[in-house]
Design an enzyme around this catalytic site. Structure first.
Site, PDB file in Angstrom:
ATOM      1  N   ASP A   1       0.863  -1.185   0.000  1.00 26.00           N
ATOM      2  CA  ASP A   1       0.000   0.000   0.000  1.00 26.00           C
ATOM      3  C   ASP A   1       0.897   1.231   0.000  1.00 26.00           C
ATOM      4  O   ASP A   1       2.029   1.184   0.489  1.00 26.00           O
ATOM      5  CB  ASP A   1      -0.915   0.012   1.237  1.00 26.00           C
TER       6      ASP A   1
ATOM      7  N   ASN B   1      -5.195  -4.523  -6.966  1.00 25.84           N
ATOM      8  CA  ASN B   1      -6.404  -3.893  -6.449  1.00 25.84           C
ATOM      9  C   ASN B   1      -6.295  -2.370  -6.319  1.00 25.84           C
ATOM     10  O   ASN B   1      -7.309  -1.681  -6.287  1.00 25.84           O
ATOM     11  CB  ASN B   1      -6.720  -4.535  -5.088  1.00 25.84           C
TER      12      ASN B   1
ATOM     13  N   TYR C   1     -12.013   7.049 -14.877  1.00 22.24           N
ATOM     14  CA  TYR C   1     -12.245   5.811 -14.131  1.00 22.24           C
ATOM     15  C   TYR C   1     -12.885   4.753 -15.035  1.00 22.24           C
ATOM     16  O   TYR C   1     -12.407   3.619 -15.114  1.00 22.24           O
ATOM     17  CB  TYR C   1     -13.152   6.097 -12.927  1.00 22.24           C
TER      18      TYR C   1
ATOM     19  N   LYS D   1     -11.028   1.270 -16.221  1.00 22.13           N
ATOM     20  CA  LYS D   1     -11.543  -0.034 -15.816  1.00 22.13           C
ATOM     21  C   LYS D   1     -11.939  -0.886 -17.027  1.00 22.13           C
ATOM     22  O   LYS D   1     -11.752  -2.110 -17.013  1.00 22.13           O
ATOM     23  CB  LYS D   1     -12.727   0.139 -14.852  1.00 22.13           C
TER      24      LYS D   1
ATOM     25  N   ILE E   1     -19.460  -1.045  -2.965  1.00 29.41           N
ATOM     26  CA  ILE E   1     -19.072  -1.795  -1.773  1.00 29.41           C
ATOM     27  C   ILE E   1     -18.888  -0.824  -0.608  1.00 29.41           C
ATOM     28  O   ILE E   1     -18.345   0.271  -0.783  1.00 29.41           O
ATOM     29  CB  ILE E   1     -17.744  -2.560  -2.021  1.00 29.41           C
TER      30      ILE E   1
ATOM     31  N   THR F   1     -16.985   0.592   1.850  1.00 30.72           N
ATOM     32  CA  THR F   1     -15.580   0.713   2.247  1.00 30.72           C
ATOM     33  C   THR F   1     -15.365   2.059   2.935  1.00 30.72           C
ATOM     34  O   THR F   1     -16.180   2.974   2.790  1.00 30.72           O
ATOM     35  CB  THR F   1     -14.649   0.654   1.015  1.00 30.72           C
TER      36      THR F   1
END
Length: 251
Positions: free
Chosen positions: A38, A91, A157, A161, A190, A192
């Site tokens: 990360d 990810n 984005y 993707k 999701i 998060t």
């Protein structure tokens, strides 16, 4: 309980929070040794701590996924520490600012593409090289439902993707006979830390209502799918783009 990733070595990028953290913890729970990458070192350390507290084996690395050499270094560290690389989950990603295409600044575009597309290519480039050396592997690229449908006011984005899905298919076709599989996962919306930090409850409820299940997904629901695709249980699945979105793209 049979662990489906026993003795495997895995890299997870963006593993300091959210979906990435859930994937790293799930990999470890399934028996893998995990390199937790990360850009936020404190977050990566926290993920490792959670894994170790549960009896798992993990190691934190501060890395910027948008830089080619840092992706190369990640692979080198995994081999140095654990002797091989079996699994990678790419990810790390960002959303970028919310603006229509005609108002998007080139440098804003470049920043999203640098991480979401170039970063995934760089990661795969060095992961594939190593996986060939150890006779096989499984790569999971985290795309999005917006690898298939528009996200109005997020042109970079959406484009990045869609591109990740295309890259995934190319890799699958090129490496299928080398025992290396490559699949993409398309999470819907999701729950998060990133999502809740950027959207108020009313907006979150409105987004949840867009999928027939009428709720946000959980990071664990994505992690379980990723673990399956990373394991030999999905040995005939490659070049696939599997959406987990509560039915968002079905209607």
């Amino acid at each position: 309980m049979m662990s489906i990733l026993k003795d495997k070595v895995a890299i997870v990028s963006g593993a300091g929070s959210g979906i990435g953290r859930a994937i790293a913890i799930t990999y470890a729970n399934e028996g893998a040794k995990v390199i937790v990458a990360d850009i936020n070192e404190a977050h990566a350390d926290e993920t490792v701590k959670l894994i170790q507290e549960n009896g798992g084996d993990a190691f934190a690395v501060k890395a910027d996924s948008s830089i080619a050499t840092e992706n190369k270094k990640l692979v080198e560290i995994s081999v140095e520490k654990y002797g091989k690389l079996d699994i990678a989950c790419n990810n790390a990603g960002i959303g970028g600012p919310a603006k229509p295409t005609g108002e998007y600044e080139p440098e804003e575009w470049d920043k999203v593409i640098a991480l979401n597309l170039n970063g995934v290519f760089y990661a795969c480039r060095y992961q594939l090289e190593q996986m060939e050396k150890n006779g096989g592997g499984s790569i999971i690229n985290i795309a999005s439902v917006h690898g298939q449908v528009a996200a109005p006011n997020s042109p970079a984005y959406t484009a990045s993707k869609h591109a990740v899905v295309g890259l995934t298919k190319n890799i699958a076709a090129e490496y299928a006979t080398k025992n290396i599989r490559c699949n993409a996962v398309g999470p819907g919306y999701i729950e998060t830390p990133l999502l809740s930090a950027n959207l108020d409850q009313k907006t979150q409820d409105a987004i949840a209502a867009k999928s027939p299940i009428n709720r946000l997904g959980t990071p664990q629901e994505i992690a379980d799918l990723v673990a399956f695709l990373s394991s030999d249980k999905s040995s005939f699945t490659t070049g696939s783009y599997i959406i987990a979105d509560g039915g968002y793209t079905a209607i």
